[in-house]
Design a protein around this motif. Structure first.
Motif, PDB file in Angstrom:
ATOM      1  N   SER A  45     104.033  52.367  51.122  1.00  0.00           N
ATOM      2  CA  SER A  45     103.122  51.241  51.326  1.00  0.00           C
ATOM      3  C   SER A  45     103.802  50.162  52.162  1.00  0.00           C
ATOM      4  O   SER A  45     105.035  50.111  52.254  1.00  0.00           O
ATOM      5  CB  SER A  45     102.692  50.644  49.980  1.00  0.00           C
ATOM      6  N   VAL A  48     100.099  43.750  53.479  1.00  0.00           N
ATOM      7  CA  VAL A  48      99.019  43.398  54.409  1.00  0.00           C
ATOM      8  C   VAL A  48      98.995  41.883  54.554  1.00  0.00           C
ATOM      9  O   VAL A  48      98.936  41.153  53.558  1.00  0.00           O
ATOM     10  CB  VAL A  48      97.657  43.909  53.897  1.00  0.00           C
ATOM     11  N   TRP A  58      97.620  42.321  49.068  1.00  0.00           N
ATOM     12  CA  TRP A  58      97.189  43.716  49.176  1.00  0.00           C
ATOM     13  C   TRP A  58      98.311  44.489  49.863  1.00  0.00           C
ATOM     14  O   TRP A  58      99.033  43.936  50.700  1.00  0.00           O
ATOM     15  CB  TRP A  58      95.916  43.838  50.024  1.00  0.00           C
ATOM     16  N   ARG A  60      98.997  48.213  52.009  1.00  0.00           N
ATOM     17  CA  ARG A  60      98.379  49.382  52.666  1.00  0.00           C
ATOM     18  C   ARG A  60      99.170  50.621  52.257  1.00  0.00           C
ATOM     19  O   ARG A  60     100.387  50.680  52.433  1.00  0.00           O
ATOM     20  CB  ARG A  60      98.380  49.211  54.180  1.00  0.00           C
ATOM     21  N   TYR A  62      99.987  54.869  51.805  1.00  0.00           N
ATOM     22  CA  TYR A  62     100.037  56.101  52.584  1.00  0.00           C
ATOM     23  C   TYR A  62     100.247  57.283  51.646  1.00  0.00           C
ATOM     24  O   TYR A  62     100.850  57.151  50.572  1.00  0.00           O
ATOM     25  CB  TYR A  62     101.171  56.039  53.610  1.00  0.00           C
ATOM     26  N   ALA A  98      91.911  52.940  56.719  1.00  0.00           N
ATOM     27  CA  ALA A  98      92.915  52.305  55.868  1.00  0.00           C
ATOM     28  C   ALA A  98      92.505  52.398  54.405  1.00  0.00           C
ATOM     29  O   ALA A  98      91.314  52.368  54.074  1.00  0.00           O
ATOM     30  CB  ALA A  98      93.106  50.842  56.262  1.00  0.00           C
ATOM     31  N   ASP A 100      93.783  50.267  51.082  1.00  0.00           N
ATOM     32  CA  ASP A 100      94.610  49.164  50.598  1.00  0.00           C
ATOM     33  C   ASP A 100      94.519  49.080  49.081  1.00  0.00           C
ATOM     34  O   ASP A 100      93.470  49.370  48.489  1.00  0.00           O
ATOM     35  CB  ASP A 100      94.160  47.839  51.209  1.00  0.00           C
ATOM     36  N   TYR A 101      95.609  48.647  48.468  1.00  0.00           N
ATOM     37  CA  TYR A 101      95.690  48.545  47.007  1.00  0.00           C
ATOM     38  C   TYR A 101      95.978  47.105  46.634  1.00  0.00           C
ATOM     39  O   TYR A 101      96.890  46.484  47.188  1.00  0.00           O
ATOM     40  CB  TYR A 101      96.800  49.465  46.498  1.00  0.00           C
ATOM     41  N   LYS A 113      88.576  51.369  54.068  1.00  0.00           N
ATOM     42  CA  LYS A 113      87.931  51.003  55.327  1.00  0.00           C
ATOM     43  C   LYS A 113      87.474  52.269  56.025  1.00  0.00           C
ATOM     44  O   LYS A 113      88.281  53.127  56.377  1.00  0.00           O
ATOM     45  CB  LYS A 113      88.903  50.236  56.229  1.00  0.00           C
ATOM     46  N   TYR A 124      83.560  48.528  54.290  1.00  0.00           N
ATOM     47  CA  TYR A 124      84.504  48.757  53.206  1.00  0.00           C
ATOM     48  C   TYR A 124      83.763  49.184  51.947  1.00  0.00           C
ATOM     49  O   TYR A 124      82.589  48.863  51.766  1.00  0.00           O
ATOM     50  CB  TYR A 124      85.280  47.474  52.880  1.00  0.00           C
TER      51      TYR A 124
END
Length: 351
Positions: A45, A48, A58, A60, A62, A98, A100-101, A113, A124
């Motif tokens: 991650s 963001v 947040w 992002r 992976y 994307a 995001d968490y 997204k 979103y």
């Protein structure tokens, strides 16, 4: 010493079988198997940042290549069912740009997204743990507000559409000062109505970052509406003030605006208008709302002491004996709605 409105973190409540049957009846059950826990298996991650290089809190995330392919496919399917008729032919035109968490708050959601590769339009949606309070709140928002809201449930996972607008705290900090005097009066009016709407339907914790301001262009003017975006505190707290946005310090600029722009008689008029509008929606959706309230009445979504405190405070406010008879938070809400529908033509009630 100032009263602290909310002390403890709200627990999550499971969706019972009756509620799941209701959701299936109204096409709220996802046909795609997607689990919140699956998205937690990210392998990396990054933070963001917003346009001003401020950390948004947040991250992002992976995924490994194998997991990413499966997750992407399911998220595209979810998008199809959430925003269209479930036609999977559109999947080839979608890209998951994307995931995001969110590392703070009760629900710790994932924000997805999705972009249409043909025209670069994107939207979103959110993936969260399915909490009964939140889902009841979403369904009540869909039925009783002027805005429809789309969401899906799959077992213990909730998929929720993004509600567009300017976050209340951002609007007060960056936009409110530049509004014309007429627009400020209209915003004050809308906050009075929003405050009343939240209290009647027992939607709590509407601090400035839990609702958005939506500007709407209408001929030669811009009007503003307020929409909640967080439904965790539906029918949970025992303190009635939690259901009245005016009592949160984060909303003081709005409260100050109401005091400056509106006379007492105008405030009462707008409150009465909101009660009448809600009563009419209750009448027009009577069958569906009765089903939902029956299920809520038999569900456990708040500690007994919260229910006892809230029904006592509402009885003191309204002198309606039905609140004293309530056995659950669902019963308290049902009594509130019954009170509104019985009295909505009387401009003197619920002052």
């Amino acid at each position: 010493m100032k009263e602290q409105l909310m002390v403890f973190k709200k627990p999550s409540y499971p969706l019972n079988n009756s509620f799941l049957d209701y959701l299936e009846r109204f096409d709220r059950i996802s046909k795609v198997s997607v689990f919140y826990d699956d998205l937690l298996r990210f392998s990396g991650s990054i933070n963001v940042y917003d346009k001003n290089d401020v950390d948004t809190l947040w991250i992002r995330v992976y995924y490994s290549e194998f997991e990413r392919n499966e997750i992407d496919l399911n998220l595209k399917k979810i998008y199809s069912y959430l925003h269209s008729d479930g036609n999977l032919d559109i999947i080839k035109f979608l890209s998951v740009d994307a995931i995001d968490y969110c590392t703070f708050g009760n629900s710790k959601p994932f924000r997805v997204k999705v972009r249409n590769i043909l025209n670069d339009n994107y939207t979103y949606f959110y993936v969260k743990k399915a909490d009964a309070s939140r889902v009841y709140g979403l369904e009540l928002e869909h039925i009783l507000s002027p805005d429809k809201i789309h969401f899906l449930v799959y077992k213990d996972t909730l998929i929720e559409e993004h509600i567009m607008g300017i976050p209340g705290d951002v609007f007060m900090e960056e936009h409110l000062v530049n509004r014309s005097e007429t627009e400020k009066s209209q915003i004050a009016k809308e906050f009075v109505k929003f405050n009343e709407r939240c209290m009647i339907r027992l939607l709590g914790d509407m601090r400035a970052y839990n609702y958005v301001i939506v500007p709407i262009h209408d001929f030669d003017q811009v009007v503003f509406r307020i929409r909640p975006i967080d439904f965790d505190q539906q029918c949970y707290e025992g303190n009635l003030k939690v259901y009245r946005p005016q009592f949160f310090k984060e909303n003081y600029p709005m409260v100050k605006l109401v005091k400056e722009k509106l006379e007492y008689s105008s405030i009462e008029q707008y409150k009465n208008e909101e009660r009448a509008a809600l009563a009419k929606r209750l009448f027009s959706t009577e069958t569906r709302i009765k089903k939902l309230l029956h299920i809520m009445g038999n569900d456990f979504i708040a500690p007994d002491e919260n229910t006892e405190q809230l029904k006592l405070e509402l009885y003191r406010l309204t002198h309606d004996i039905n609140f004293n008879r309530a056995k659950s938070m669902g019963n308290v809400l049902s009594s509130a709605f019954d009170f509104i529908t019985r009295n909505y033509k009387n401009t003197d009630f619920l002052r």
